[in-house]
Design an enzyme around this catalytic site. Structure first.
Site, PDB file in Angstrom:
ATOM      1  N   ILE A   1       6.709  -5.022   9.436  1.00  0.00           N
ATOM      2  CA  ILE A   1       6.774  -4.421   8.111  1.00  0.00           C
ATOM      3  C   ILE A   1       6.393  -2.964   8.310  1.00  0.00           C
ATOM      4  CG2 ILE A   1       5.783  -4.352   5.787  1.00  0.00           C
ATOM      5  CD1 ILE A   1       5.473  -7.380   5.941  1.00  0.00           C
TER       6      ILE A   1
ATOM      7  N   ARG B   1      -8.191  -0.087   6.166  1.00  0.00           N
ATOM      8  CA  ARG B   1      -8.221   0.168   4.724  1.00  0.00           C
ATOM      9  C   ARG B   1      -9.219  -0.721   3.993  1.00  0.00           C
ATOM     10  NH1 ARG B   1      -4.557   3.279   2.016  1.00  0.00           N
ATOM     11  NH2 ARG B   1      -2.800   4.110   3.204  1.00  0.00           N
TER      12      ARG B   1
ATOM     13  N   LYS C   1       0.802 -10.298   8.129  1.00  0.00           N
ATOM     14  CA  LYS C   1       1.111  -8.938   8.563  1.00  0.00           C
ATOM     15  C   LYS C   1      -0.149  -8.441   9.266  1.00  0.00           C
ATOM     16  CE  LYS C   1       2.083  -4.235   6.973  1.00  0.00           C
ATOM     17  NZ  LYS C   1       2.216  -3.323   5.813  1.00  0.00           N
TER      18      LYS C   1
ATOM     19  N   TYR D   1      -2.292 -10.169   4.704  1.00  0.00           N
ATOM     20  CA  TYR D   1      -2.167  -8.776   5.163  1.00  0.00           C
ATOM     21  C   TYR D   1      -3.530  -8.332   5.671  1.00  0.00           C
ATOM     22  CZ  TYR D   1      -1.156  -3.721   5.004  1.00  0.00           C
ATOM     23  OH  TYR D   1      -0.993  -2.390   5.314  1.00  0.00           O
TER      24      TYR D   1
ATOM     25  N   THR E   1       0.832  -1.209   0.000  1.00  0.00           N
ATOM     26  CA  THR E   1       0.000   0.000   0.000  1.00  0.00           C
ATOM     27  C   THR E   1       0.862   1.253   0.000  1.00  0.00           C
ATOM     28  OG1 THR E   1      -1.665  -1.188   1.277  1.00  0.00           O
ATOM     29  CG2 THR E   1      -1.847   1.203   1.225  1.00  0.00           C
TER      30      THR E   1
ATOM     31  N   TYR F   1     -13.668  -3.657  -0.114  1.00  0.00           N
ATOM     32  CA  TYR F   1     -14.883  -3.157  -0.770  1.00  0.00           C
ATOM     33  C   TYR F   1     -15.983  -4.207  -0.887  1.00  0.00           C
ATOM     34  CZ  TYR F   1     -17.938  -0.442  -3.796  1.00  0.00           C
ATOM     35  OH  TYR F   1     -19.011   0.227  -4.295  1.00  0.00           O
TER      36      TYR F   1
END
Length: 298
Positions: free
Chosen positions: A207, A142, A165, A137, A48, A111
């Site tokens: 990360i 987000r 992550k 992830y 990202t 989404y």
């Protein structure tokens, strides 16, 4: 892949742009060299933070090729391939030369808001088709959905899914994962300031966004954690508590690109719908960096 390859700090690399919003490979070379010199343990390309959402297929290939060709210390490379169309992700993996890539980092579908079973099946399909290991992830802020601890634990049993992550910010969720995950499944912090907390319960590293600019601090943190010196590690993290929220005030990577501009690594250009940081945010970042440099001089 040996777990020790991903112990420590992975830097979620930004993608530098010039004024024409083309990829600035000179800036990217400076960033690769700088983070390696400051002690990062591996690169994360096209996450990202790398603005992967606004880069096309050819640009992504050029960036991956460049990172591989300019990896002076031969650090492991994690490559981001994620999205909300399972079939398309599998096709992207198939169409990408992953010869020099150690693992694929794949964000949870956004989404669509899939159920936990949908998330589970999504990752199974990807893992079954990927020639390299998959790292989950989880970033609900987000994606709009959380990979539950239970789903992560189920996925940890897949031979080609090696870690997650975890950027939910939920310590209790991380504890549940640690307690019930497959033995060789890796928990990686996805939140810079929670690195020590997650390490204390079994995470192997982070990360990091801030490691683009402050990889030396994260190197210090990891060195202290090797000897369980949590007090010294905490003193390092405390250096970042003021600047960290500024990285997200106008969305990542707007803030970190401004920091890197102040450090002379690259310009602060981002692609729409992101815009460079406001004068007010720039001044706050500059103030924090002045304080930070003052602390280092003491």
């Amino acid at each position: 892949m040996p777990a020790q390859k991903l112990v420590g700090t992975g830097v979620a690399l930004i993608t530098p742009f010039n004024e024409a919003l083309e990829i600035d490979f000179t800036g990217l070379k400076r960033l690769l060299d700088s983070t390696a010199e400051k002690g990062v343990d591996y690169y994360v390309v096209m996450g990202t933070t790398g603005e992967s959402a606004t880069l096309d297929k050819n640009e992504k290939k050029k960036i991956l090729d460049f990172a591989c060709a300019n990896n002076a210390k031969q650090l492991p490379i994690i490559y981001g391939i994620g999205g909300n169309n399972t079939k398309e992700i599998i096709e992207q993996i198939s169409d990408t030369d992953l010869t020099a890539v150690d693992a694929v980092l794949s964000v949870s579908p956004y989404y669509n808001k899939p159920s936990q079973e949908g998330i589970y099946e999504h990752y199974l399909k990807i893992a079954d088709h990927s020639p390299v290991p998959i790292i989950l992830y989880n970033v609900p802020g987000r994606t709009g959905s959380n990979i539950s601890a239970e789903t992560t634990i189920r996925l940890s049993e897949h031979d080609n899914i090696i870690g997650t992550k975890e950027a939910s910010g939920d310590i209790s969720q991380a504890l549940t994962i640690i307690k019930h995950k497959a033995d060789d499944f890796l928990l990686i912090s996805g939140d810079d300031l929670l690195t020590i907390s997650l390490h204390a319960i079994g995470a192997i590293g982070v990360i990091s966004v801030l490691a683009n600019a402050f990889a030396d601090i994260f190197n210090n943190i990891m060195e202290h954690l090797k000897t369980s010196d949590y007090q010294s590690a905490t003193q390092e993290v405390l250096k970042l508590t003021e600047i960290n929220p500024l990285m997200y005030e106008q969305s990542n990577p707007v803030g970190i690109k401004q920091v890197l501009m102040e450090q002379g690594i690259c310009e602060n250009y981002v692609r729409l719908p992101l815009v460079p940081c406001t004068v007010a945010l720039k001044e706050k970042i500059q103030h924090c960096m002045t304080l930070f440099e003052g602390e280092k001089a003491l």
